[in-house]
Design an enzyme around this catalytic site. Structure first.
Site, short mmCIF file in Angstrom:
data_model
loop_
_atom_site.label_atom_id
_atom_site.label_comp_id
_atom_site.label_asym_id
_atom_site.label_seq_id
_atom_site.Cartn_x
_atom_site.Cartn_y
_atom_site.Cartn_z
N LYS A 1 -11.47 -0.38 -2.04
CA LYS A 1 -11.76 0.48 -3.18
C LYS A 1 -12.33 1.83 -2.74
O LYS A 1 -13.06 2.49 -3.48
CB LYS A 1 -12.73 -0.18 -4.18
CG LYS A 1 -12.26 -1.54 -4.68
CD LYS A 1 -10.82 -1.51 -5.15
CE LYS A 1 -10.58 -0.58 -6.34
NZ LYS A 1 -9.13 -0.52 -6.72
N GLY A 2 -11.95 2.23 -1.53
CA GLY A 2 -12.38 3.53 -1.04
C GLY A 2 -11.31 4.59 -1.22
O GLY A 2 -11.57 5.79 -1.05
N THR B 1 -7.80 3.72 -0.06
CA THR B 1 -6.84 3.48 1.04
C THR B 1 -5.40 3.68 0.59
O THR B 1 -4.58 4.22 1.34
CB THR B 1 -7.01 2.07 1.63
OG1 THR B 1 -6.83 1.09 0.59
CG2 THR B 1 -8.39 1.90 2.26
N LYS C 1 -4.81 2.29 -10.49
CA LYS C 1 -5.72 3.22 -9.85
C LYS C 1 -6.37 4.14 -10.87
O LYS C 1 -5.75 4.54 -11.85
CB LYS C 1 -4.97 4.05 -8.80
CG LYS C 1 -4.17 3.21 -7.80
CD LYS C 1 -5.05 2.25 -7.03
CE LYS C 1 -4.22 1.40 -6.06
NZ LYS C 1 -5.04 0.39 -5.35
#
Length: 315
Positions: free
Chosen positions: A72-73, A75, A278
């Protein structure tokens, strides 16, 4: 003559000098670890691999770059943006080779078979966000390729915790399964629940220490995930330089989609956005609880900044 023969025998049986390896503090090697080491020995020689060669001359090869996290950064966004470069060949799915035992047991040939076909001039990239926080992964990657170039994308730890919860929450909703509120995970006996896995994943300095046992800091490029969301082009430029790619991606490859609320991609006139999963809205959290979470991360963040010699605009 006897002395000569004795000397020759000693030369033959003399053990080979093995290059030094990073010092690892561990208990006695388990049978599982022994099997894994034998697996790497069996598949460490290039000659053992069967290259799947396409009619156009492209082939599958081990990745030269791995996006190791964080979950959840950002990627997926990073991989999609990096794929705009013609010299990048990216694996479509998360491979989970180094962190899932069933996959790792299959060996490096299986790993190669999961890679995309690429030309000799291209860099093969795979991304599995769970790698960063998995204790066994750094050594396994090191054993495969000590020169690996690693990409790590990080966000504000508190925001990452909320995104972590949001993903699991929506996964349950899609399956029509109930899921507890985020407060039930964050609070335990009236205090912040530091055992919550999502919080542990945001303790970046702990996981980074493990990677730095095997790879020098100049082999790990940290992408600022918060800046990538707000203004992606400068961050991607830095990635291009880190991977020694020619500057092919430019600002015109990105445009802000007001409906979705984040940047989308434009490639050769074709526009595309990330999956609808997202950019989901985070749950509303009590201000005092959010402040308590941010306060908890203050010291760990400070340790991380000192570890990597760089600061980030986190709460």
């Amino acid at each position: 003559m006897a002395a000569f023969l004795l000397g020759a025998v000693l030369l033959i049986v003399q053990p080979q000098i093995v290059p030094s390896r990073p010092a690892i503090n561990s208990n006695a090697e388990t049978s599982s670890q022994s099997v894994q080491r034998e697996l790497l020995k069996k598949t460490s020689q290039r000659n053992d691999f069967k290259e799947n060669i396409h009619s156009n001359g492209s082939c599958q090869q081990l990745p030269q770059t791995i996006i190791i996290g964080v979950r959840k950064g950002g990627t997926r966004a990073l991989l999609e943006m990096l794929s705009l470069h013609p010299d990048i060949a990216a694996a479509e799915s998360e491979v989970h080779f180094f962190d899932w035992e069933d996959h790792y047991r299959n060996g490096l040939q299986w790993y190669i078979n999961q890679m995309p076909f690429s030309s000799p001039h291209q860099i093969t990239v795979e991304k599995t966000p769970a790698y960063f926080t998995s204790p066994k992964v750094p050594e396994r990657v090191y054993n495969m390729n000590q020169s690996m170039r690693l990409l790590l994308i990080l966000r504000d730890p508190s925001e990452r915790v909320l995104s972590d919860y949001t993903q699991v929450f929506y996964n349950h909703m899609q399956k029509h399964k109930p899921y507890p509120s985020i407060e039930q995970f964050l609070i335990k006996n009236g205090e912040l629940n530091v055992d919550y896995k999502a919080i542990n994943r945001s303790l970046y300095y702990i996981h980074m220490q493990n990677w730095l046992k095997y790879f020098p800091l100049d082999h790990i490029h940290i992408v600022d995930g918060d800046k990538l969301i707000k203004d992606p082009f400068p961050e991607i430029e830095k990635v291009e330089r880190f991977l020694k790619l020619s500057p092919q991606i430019n600002a015109s490859n990105f445009y802000f989609n007001k409906t979705k609320g984040f940047y989308c991609l434009r490639d050769s006139g074709r526009e595309r956005c990330l999956h609808e999963s997202k950019g989901r809205a985070h749950p509303q959290v009590d201000t005092r609880l959010l402040e308590k979470l941010q306060e908890y991360f203050h010291e760990p963040n400070k340790k991380f900044f000192e570890l990597v010699g760089r600061t980030f605009d986190w709460h």
